[in-house]
Write a protein that holds these residues in place. Structure first.
Motif, PDB file in Angstrom:
ATOM      1  N   ARG A  19     -23.115   3.070 -12.134  1.00 24.17           N
ATOM      2  CA  ARG A  19     -22.554   1.701 -12.093  1.00 24.17           C
ATOM      3  C   ARG A  19     -22.093   1.262 -13.484  1.00 24.17           C
ATOM      4  O   ARG A  19     -21.045   0.643 -13.631  1.00 24.17           O
ATOM      5  CB  ARG A  19     -23.602   0.717 -11.557  1.00 24.17           C
ATOM      6  CG  ARG A  19     -23.817   0.845 -10.063  1.00 24.17           C
ATOM      7  CD  ARG A  19     -24.604  -0.338  -9.505  1.00 24.17           C
ATOM      8  NE  ARG A  19     -25.011  -0.054  -8.131  1.00 24.17           N
ATOM      9  CZ  ARG A  19     -26.207   0.389  -7.774  1.00 24.17           C
ATOM     10  NH1 ARG A  19     -27.143   0.587  -8.676  1.00 24.17           N
ATOM     11  NH2 ARG A  19     -26.492   0.640  -6.507  1.00 24.17           N
ATOM     12  N   THR A  20     -22.887   1.600 -14.505  1.00 26.38           N
ATOM     13  CA  THR A  20     -22.522   1.210 -15.871  1.00 26.38           C
ATOM     14  C   THR A  20     -21.207   1.856 -16.294  1.00 26.38           C
ATOM     15  O   THR A  20     -20.349   1.217 -16.902  1.00 26.38           O
ATOM     16  CB  THR A  20     -23.648   1.624 -16.847  1.00 26.38           C
ATOM     17  OG1 THR A  20     -24.844   0.955 -16.452  1.00 26.38           O
ATOM     18  CG2 THR A  20     -23.314   1.253 -18.273  1.00 26.38           C
ATOM     19  N   ASP A  23     -18.316   0.309 -14.200  1.00 25.36           N
ATOM     20  CA  ASP A  23     -18.172  -1.147 -14.299  1.00 25.36           C
ATOM     21  C   ASP A  23     -16.856  -1.579 -14.968  1.00 25.36           C
ATOM     22  O   ASP A  23     -16.183  -2.481 -14.485  1.00 25.36           O
ATOM     23  CB  ASP A  23     -19.380  -1.739 -15.035  1.00 25.36           C
ATOM     24  CG  ASP A  23     -19.395  -3.238 -14.928  1.00 25.36           C
ATOM     25  OD1 ASP A  23     -19.306  -3.732 -13.781  1.00 25.36           O
ATOM     26  OD2 ASP A  23     -19.439  -3.918 -15.971  1.00 25.36           O
ATOM     27  N   GLY A  26     -14.122  -1.799 -12.695  1.00 27.52           N
ATOM     28  CA  GLY A  26     -14.273  -2.826 -11.664  1.00 27.52           C
ATOM     29  C   GLY A  26     -14.775  -2.293 -10.334  1.00 27.52           C
ATOM     30  O   GLY A  26     -14.827  -3.012  -9.343  1.00 27.52           O
ATOM     31  N   ARG A  28     -17.270  -1.280  -7.560  1.00 25.22           N
ATOM     32  CA  ARG A  28     -18.614  -1.668  -7.129  1.00 25.22           C
ATOM     33  C   ARG A  28     -19.152  -0.614  -6.178  1.00 25.22           C
ATOM     34  O   ARG A  28     -18.479  -0.224  -5.230  1.00 25.22           O
ATOM     35  CB  ARG A  28     -18.572  -3.034  -6.444  1.00 25.22           C
ATOM     36  CG  ARG A  28     -19.429  -4.051  -7.164  1.00 25.22           C
ATOM     37  CD  ARG A  28     -19.381  -5.417  -6.519  1.00 25.22           C
ATOM     38  NE  ARG A  28     -19.830  -5.431  -5.160  1.00 25.22           N
ATOM     39  CZ  ARG A  28     -19.176  -6.061  -4.182  1.00 25.22           C
ATOM     40  NH1 ARG A  28     -18.075  -6.687  -4.433  1.00 25.22           N
ATOM     41  NH2 ARG A  28     -19.646  -6.052  -2.950  1.00 25.22           N
TER      42      ARG A  28
END
Ligand SMILES: [Fe+2]
Length: 185
Positions: A19-20, A23, A26, A28
């Motif tokens: 996720r990092t 991110d 954008g 998800r």
């Protein structure tokens, strides 16, 4: 569970780290476990479910759709089932192998099989995210990406839309790196 592959052949499966990294693009990524239901398992085993069988599959996930409709305004959902026996599979996949964007978010909830989304990080590094059953992914509108299948060439996913018109590929012309562990057609 999803895992992220890098051009040097390395990869990570830690959801927080993935996720990092994604991110800034954008993207998800969430984990939505599938209902434990024998009827659903039987339906998901069908290589090419008939329309009424697809609707029965979608019914198991309707609470998720209600949630997305209420929070994000999504208006429609359908089931996409890709498998080697699908006529025109190669031509269909060909449209999404190149770098492209959409005018709408590309939202997929994988419920069977697997697929690979590619992304371009801010430093221009290309990465590929393999998504499996239970992975929910939202690729935001305008984000450069590509999609392909794994060698199993089989996936079922629920697609969510705000409009069908916004979901066509707009090609960016950026060459896609050929990842070492892949077996592109
Ligand atoms: Fe796409």
């Amino acid at each position: 569970m999803a895992f992220l592959s890098f051009p040097d052949g390395s990869g990570i499966s830690d959801p927080g780290k993935i996720r990092t990294i994604l991110d800034p693009v954008g993207v998800r990524l969430e984990r939505w476990p599938l209902p434990d239901n024998g009827d659903l398992t039987g339906l998901l085993a069908l290589e090419r479910p008939a329309p009424e069988e697809s609707e029965r599959i979608l019914a198991f996930f309707e609470p998720r759709f209600d949630q997305l409709r209420a929070t994000l305004g999504y208006q429609a959902r359908d089931l996409v089932s890709l498998s080697p026996s699908l006529p025109g599979l190669d031509a269909l996949l060909e449209r999404f192998l190149s770098c492209h964007t959409h005018d709408d978010d590309e939202i997929r909830y994988v419920i069977e099989g697997e697929g690979i989304f590619g992304f371009v990080l801010p430093d221009e590094t290309q990465v590929e995210l393999t998504v499996l059953a239970g992975d929910y992914i939202n690729v935001p509108r305008g984000a450069e990406h590509w999609f392909r299948l794994t060698p199993a060439r089989r996936i079922k996913a629920v697609r969510y839309f705000t409009s069908r018109e916004g979901w066509v590929p707009l090609y960016t012309g950026r060459p896609v790196f050929s990842f070492p562990e892949t077996s592109r057609r």
